[in-house]
Design an enzyme around this catalytic site. Structure first.
Site, PDB file in Angstrom:
ATOM      1  N   PHE A 499      15.517 -28.409   5.381  1.00 39.05           N
ATOM      2  CA  PHE A 499      15.595 -26.996   5.001  1.00 39.05           C
ATOM      3  C   PHE A 499      16.960 -26.764   4.356  1.00 39.05           C
ATOM      4  O   PHE A 499      17.892 -26.249   5.000  1.00 39.05           O
ATOM      5  CB  PHE A 499      15.419 -26.090   6.220  1.00 39.05           C
ATOM      6  CG  PHE A 499      14.055 -26.177   6.860  1.00 39.05           C
ATOM      7  CD1 PHE A 499      13.004 -25.404   6.390  1.00 39.05           C
ATOM      8  CD2 PHE A 499      13.816 -27.030   7.923  1.00 39.05           C
ATOM      9  CE1 PHE A 499      11.749 -25.476   6.970  1.00 39.05           C
ATOM     10  CE2 PHE A 499      12.572 -27.115   8.512  1.00 39.05           C
ATOM     11  CZ  PHE A 499      11.532 -26.334   8.036  1.00 39.05           C
ATOM     12  N   PHE A 504      19.935 -27.129   7.602  1.00 40.82           N
ATOM     13  CA  PHE A 504      19.610 -28.059   8.685  1.00 40.82           C
ATOM     14  C   PHE A 504      18.322 -28.805   8.359  1.00 40.82           C
ATOM     15  O   PHE A 504      17.588 -28.455   7.438  1.00 40.82           O
ATOM     16  CB  PHE A 504      19.476 -27.320  10.021  1.00 40.82           C
ATOM     17  CG  PHE A 504      18.214 -26.509  10.168  1.00 40.82           C
ATOM     18  CD1 PHE A 504      17.050 -27.080  10.678  1.00 40.82           C
ATOM     19  CD2 PHE A 504      18.174 -25.171   9.795  1.00 40.82           C
ATOM     20  CE1 PHE A 504      15.887 -26.341  10.805  1.00 40.82           C
ATOM     21  CE2 PHE A 504      17.017 -24.422   9.913  1.00 40.82           C
ATOM     22  CZ  PHE A 504      15.864 -25.009  10.422  1.00 40.82           C
ATOM     23  N   GLU A 506      14.870 -30.532  10.450  1.00 40.60           N
ATOM     24  CA  GLU A 506      14.139 -30.655  11.707  1.00 40.60           C
ATOM     25  C   GLU A 506      13.601 -32.072  11.833  1.00 40.60           C
ATOM     26  O   GLU A 506      12.916 -32.576  10.932  1.00 40.60           O
ATOM     27  CB  GLU A 506      12.970 -29.667  11.750  1.00 40.60           C
ATOM     28  CG  GLU A 506      12.144 -29.803  13.019  1.00 40.60           C
ATOM     29  CD  GLU A 506      10.809 -29.071  12.948  1.00 40.60           C
ATOM     30  OE1 GLU A 506      10.187 -28.900  13.997  1.00 40.60           O
ATOM     31  OE2 GLU A 506      10.406 -28.684  11.835  1.00 40.60           O
ATOM     32  N   ILE A 507      13.913 -32.729  12.946  1.00 44.56           N
ATOM     33  CA  ILE A 507      13.342 -34.040  13.243  1.00 44.56           C
ATOM     34  C   ILE A 507      12.047 -33.815  14.019  1.00 44.56           C
ATOM     35  O   ILE A 507      12.050 -33.201  15.092  1.00 44.56           O
ATOM     36  CB  ILE A 507      14.324 -34.904  14.041  1.00 44.56           C
ATOM     37  CG1 ILE A 507      15.539 -35.238  13.162  1.00 44.56           C
ATOM     38  CG2 ILE A 507      13.655 -36.178  14.541  1.00 44.56           C
ATOM     39  CD1 ILE A 507      16.592 -36.054  13.849  1.00 44.56           C
ATOM     40  N   VAL A 508      10.938 -34.308  13.463  1.00 45.22           N
ATOM     41  CA  VAL A 508       9.614 -34.017  14.022  1.00 45.22           C
ATOM     42  C   VAL A 508       9.152 -35.145  14.946  1.00 45.22           C
ATOM     43  O   VAL A 508       8.789 -34.918  16.096  1.00 45.22           O
ATOM     44  CB  VAL A 508       8.591 -33.796  12.885  1.00 45.22           C
ATOM     45  CG1 VAL A 508       7.247 -33.374  13.461  1.00 45.22           C
ATOM     46  CG2 VAL A 508       9.099 -32.740  11.910  1.00 45.22           C
ATOM     47  N   CYS A 510       9.976 -39.371  16.168  1.00 44.99           N
ATOM     48  CA  CYS A 510      10.927 -40.482  16.148  1.00 44.99           C
ATOM     49  C   CYS A 510      10.421 -41.546  17.105  1.00 44.99           C
ATOM     50  O   CYS A 510      10.270 -41.282  18.305  1.00 44.99           O
ATOM     51  CB  CYS A 510      12.320 -40.011  16.563  1.00 44.99           C
ATOM     52  SG  CYS A 510      13.540 -41.330  16.630  1.00 44.99           S
ATOM     53  N   LEU A 553      18.099 -30.500  14.025  1.00 44.82           N
ATOM     54  CA  LEU A 553      17.502 -29.799  15.152  1.00 44.82           C
ATOM     55  C   LEU A 553      16.213 -30.519  15.520  1.00 44.82           C
ATOM     56  O   LEU A 553      15.485 -30.999  14.640  1.00 44.82           O
ATOM     57  CB  LEU A 553      17.195 -28.338  14.805  1.00 44.82           C
ATOM     58  CG  LEU A 553      18.384 -27.391  14.650  1.00 44.82           C
ATOM     59  CD1 LEU A 553      17.908 -26.008  14.217  1.00 44.82           C
ATOM     60  CD2 LEU A 553      19.189 -27.283  15.936  1.00 44.82           C
ATOM     61  N   ILE A 584      11.210 -23.854  12.265  1.00 52.00           N
ATOM     62  CA  ILE A 584      10.847 -25.086  12.958  1.00 52.00           C
ATOM     63  C   ILE A 584       9.768 -24.816  13.990  1.00 52.00           C
ATOM     64  O   ILE A 584       9.583 -23.684  14.444  1.00 52.00           O
ATOM     65  CB  ILE A 584      12.072 -25.745  13.630  1.00 52.00           C
ATOM     66  CG1 ILE A 584      12.593 -24.874  14.789  1.00 52.00           C
ATOM     67  CG2 ILE A 584      13.173 -25.975  12.635  1.00 52.00           C
ATOM     68  CD1 ILE A 584      13.701 -25.549  15.565  1.00 52.00           C
ATOM     69  N   TYR A 587       7.799 -26.467  20.546  1.00 51.77           N
ATOM     70  CA  TYR A 587       6.922 -27.278  21.380  1.00 51.77           C
ATOM     71  C   TYR A 587       7.068 -26.860  22.838  1.00 51.77           C
ATOM     72  O   TYR A 587       8.186 -26.801  23.369  1.00 51.77           O
ATOM     73  CB  TYR A 587       7.256 -28.768  21.234  1.00 51.77           C
ATOM     74  CG  TYR A 587       7.017 -29.305  19.844  1.00 51.77           C
ATOM     75  CD1 TYR A 587       5.760 -29.748  19.457  1.00 51.77           C
ATOM     76  CD2 TYR A 587       8.057 -29.359  18.901  1.00 51.77           C
ATOM     77  CE1 TYR A 587       5.528 -30.241  18.188  1.00 51.77           C
ATOM     78  CE2 TYR A 587       7.832 -29.844  17.622  1.00 51.77           C
ATOM     79  CZ  TYR A 587       6.563 -30.280  17.273  1.00 51.77           C
ATOM     80  OH  TYR A 587       6.347 -30.762  16.007  1.00 51.77           O
TER      81      TYR A 587
END
Length: 768
Positions: A499, A504, A506-508, A510, A553, A584, A587
């Site tokens: 973004f 920043f 966003e790590i979705v 890993c 994030l 983002i 969850y």
């Protein structure tokens, strides 16, 4: 076109698939007229372009297509040669371009070829909104260049504007990235560049000064470089009129390069932009310095009342002298600052500006590292260890055989976590690739296979995540994945979404996996024997630093929190909620974590750097011990019948350092209490706040204050009086380093220093 500059303006178009431009977003062109501070250039021209682009990008989809259709060839038939849709009912001159105006219908026919607008924009049907907006940005730049062509009176400048205008038009037509090439060459055009030469000059002329005075020279150099990056150069015609003896051909080529790569991209950011001082060298500086210096000083004199008081003396008094000395090095035949391997001579003192190479004594030493403009901000008091000693120690540990033995437990778990992965990457065993799906470009079979492999890895390692959801995000064009490839197959990856406007990523997902017989690599924080997870994250950090995004994030579940903590993530979120709320995914049952990146850290080499630092410290300690170690003769008194002696009487044992720890603690506690109650101790009671002095922690490398000293005392940090006295003295040294000598803070520091040294003598902590 007979001359080199004209021949150079034959740009070849490159169909670059990857985005991004060199350099950063620029401010407006010129010398900053109309701005209250002439050191900071104005932004009006860039702001106008940005506002226009924001307005156009907010248009409805149909209106966007109409605007792009004007620059798109008709695709109704192979025989149609129309290169742009023309509105059958063009708006009148007084018609405003607001968002409420009626958008053209895709069925409206072109008044030139008669085919509908849809025939001109059919190739844009499946193009993403992001790509549409990029093309619209080029449209705005084309319109600006069109106006510049008609307004510009200088022939050479007009010619460059026209070529750039044609270049962007072709890029819109072919949906490609604009890259100018040809006999102009590609940046950088000369080494060392102007920035490096000016910083070499500061080292060469002012390295003998006190730290604060030396910093003043660095501030002047940064100010000069900043002005030069935004200064409007004279045209080749003006140059020939001013310098009739000089050949204007070389300057015309440099001027053309400057227009293409530095000046025009400041307000037309579709073009790749570079800083003037980073791509040009001494030759351009020699051409422009005389006139630029005169214009700069004149501008400062005219606008002196607008300058901040603290800058006025610096600019009006010191800057002219600085420029005069720099002029000697620019036009001098034997100046060493422009040498590719510039070395800093070791001189025997000498006065400011009177250095002569003939007066050098001793050997030359190379600078410890290439000095950059960013380094200039950090050059301060380096502590108690001379850089020459550090460099000497570094030479002893380049050979692994010279290392001081195996790793200790200190930092070893963190420092070497990714060592195996780093070595495997160097040997070509593993590879890292940032990949993603595209709906606008032809599918690449290998990338699609890797995406399928990533989908399988994430599905296997994240069993609680729906497979359909994983598939949708991995193949979503807005998401990218850093893939870890081993033996041609995917064994891990990090899926993320950037973004840029919010600052920043966003790590979705890993995850890392492996089917190796003797290797167990488990998802995230549980076990990472090969260091793949750490090295994967380090590559992702460096990728984002290159794209100027410094925050990650992610929502981490209970199994992943440990992994993310090891990678520098924290539950303390610094990014304001308004920046990420609604962007983002939230969850349930997961914890939001953040990682702030430091652009100065080479993350993929960090463990190696830490290891070298540890070896340097070991060597320094070893050297220090060898210097202070003294062997005393054995005690003979016991042979003579003495049964016991005071410990203090043993040779080599300091009497003063044998005080009982509680006695020393109480003495220091009493002294610190007296210092804190002194009337002039008020500036040093608390740590300096960044809001009050934003650059304090850039200038002061070892901050200390009386509150921190109190906490250290409570924690029994001061095991010797020397540690305590060193911290007290650093409070005073830092104050003098940051503040002017005649400031109120320095006056308080002088008084307080006299007071605590009097108390130290009174308490017997130092000799009277």
């Amino acid at each position: 076109m007979s001359d080199p500059a004209a021949q150079a303006l034959q740009p070849r178009l490159h169909q670059a698939q990857s985005g991004g431009t060199a350099g950063s977003n620029a401010a407006a062109v010129g010398s900053g007229s109309g701005n209250s501070d002439p050191v900071r250039p104005g932004l009006s021209q860039q702001q106008r372009a940005s506002q226009k682009k924001a307005q156009v990008r907010a248009f409805p989809r149909a209106k966007k297509l109409e605007k792009l259709g004007v620059f798109s060839a008709c695709k109704a038939s192979d025989t149609c040669k129309c290169n742009g849709w023309k509105n059958p009912q063009p708006p009148t001159a007084t018609r405003s371009m607001d968002l409420q105006q009626q958008a053209a219908s895709l069925s409206e026919s072109c008044r030139s070829c008669g085919h509908a607008l849809a025939a001109h924009v059919s190739h844009l049907e499946n193009v993403s909104e992001e790509e549409i907006n990029r093309l619209l940005g080029m449209v705005v730049d084309v319109e600006n260049l069109f106006m510049s062509v008609h307004k510009e009176e200088d022939t050479d400048t007009k010619q460059v504007y026209f070529y750039l205008f044609k270049l962007l038009r072709k890029c819109i037509l072919q949906m490609s990235q604009p890259i100018v090439e040809g006999s102009l060459g590609s940046p950088p055009f000369q080494k060392p560049n102007i920035e490096q030469g000016v910083l070499n000059f500061v080292q060469y002329k002012f390295s003998h000064l006190a730290p604060r005075e030396r910093q003043t020279m660095f501030e002047l150099s940064k100010m000069f470089l900043l002005c030069l990056n935004y200064w409007k150069l004279e045209t080749p015609t003006q140059f020939r009129q001013r310098s009739q003896k000089d050949d204007g051909t070389a300057y015309k080529v440099d001027y053309t390069r400057w227009l293409c790569y530095c000046h025009v991209p400041q307000s037309n950011d579709s073009l790749p932009r570079y800083e003037t001082t980073q791509v040009f060298g001494r030759s351009l500086l020699k051409s422009i310095f005389t006139v630029t210096r005169r214009q700069l000083l004149e501008k400062f004199r005219v606008e002196k009342d607008k300058l901040l008081p603290e800058k006025r003396t610096l600019i009006l008094t010191h800057f002219p002298k600085f420029l005069s000395m720099l002029e000697e090095e620019i036009y001098g035949d034997n100046s060493p600052i422009w040498e590719a391997d510039f070395t800093m001579p070791a001189s025997e003192g000498g006065q400011l500006g009177t250095y002569s190479p003939a007066a050098v004594s001793g050997e030359k030493r190379k600078l410890p590292e290439v000095l950059t403009l960013e380094d200039a901000k950090r050059i301060r008091v380096m502590g108690d260890i001379p850089m020459e000693l550090v460099n000497e120690v570094m030479m002893t540990i380049t050979d692994p055989a010279a290392m001081l033995g195996p790793e200790t437990s200190l930092l070893s778990a963190n420092a070497a976590r990714d060592e195996t992965a780093r070595l495997e990457e160097r040997r070509g065993i593993i590879e890292f690739h940032v990949i993603g799906n595209s709906l606008s470009q032809k599918s690449n079979k290998k990338i699609l296979m890797w995406l399928v492999g990533l989908q399988n890895v994430f599905s296997h390692q994240l069993p609680r995540m729906p497979k359909e959801y994983i598939t949708r995000l991995v193949f979503d064009p807005k998401h990218k994945t850093l893939a870890l490839i081993k033996d041609g197959r995917v064994i891990g990856g990090i899926c993320f979404r950037m973004f840029p406007t919010q600052g920043f990523t966003e790590i979705v997902f890993c995850a890392v996996t492996s089917n190796d017989e003797n290797t167990e690599i488990i998802y995230l924080g549980k076990l990472d024997l090969m260091g793949y997870g750490t090295h994967l994250m380090n590559h992702l950090k460096e990728y984002h630093i290159k794209h100027s995004i410094l925050y990650f994030l992610t929502y981490a579940d209970e199994y992943a929190i440990g992994y993310f903590k090891k990678q520098g993530f924290s539950k303390d979120i610094k990014v304001t909620k308004s920046r990420y709320l609604g962007y983002i995914k939230d969850y349930e049952g997961a914890t939001l974590m953040e990682c702030e990146l430091n652009p100065r850290i080479p993350y993929t080499e960090l463990s190696h750097i830490i290891k070298r630092q540890k070896e340097i410290i070991k060597k320094l300690i070893e050297r220090k011990q060898s210097q202070i170690r003294k062997v005393y003769p054995g005690l003979t008194c016991f042979k003579e019948g003495v049964r016991q002696i005071p410990v203090e009487s043993i040779p080599g044992i300091s009497k003063k350092e044998l005080k009982d720890p509680d006695v020393l603690y109480n003495m220091l506690k009493n002294l610190l209490a007296q210092v804190k109650t002194h009337p002039d101790a008020w500036p040093f009671m608390e740590p300096v706040k960044k809001t009050e002095a934003p650059d304090y922690y850039e200038i002061i490398r070892f901050p200390i204050d009386l509150k921190t000293m109190t906490e250290r005392l409570k924690n029994r940090y001061y095991v010797t009086k020397k540690l305590f006295i060193a911290d007290l003295q650093r409070v005073i040294t830092n104050c003098r380093e940051y503040n002017p000598p005649d400031s109120e803070y320095c006056k308080c520091a002088n008084t307080l220093e006299k007071f605590f040294y009097f108390k130290l003598k009174e308490g017997g902590l130092i000799e009277k």
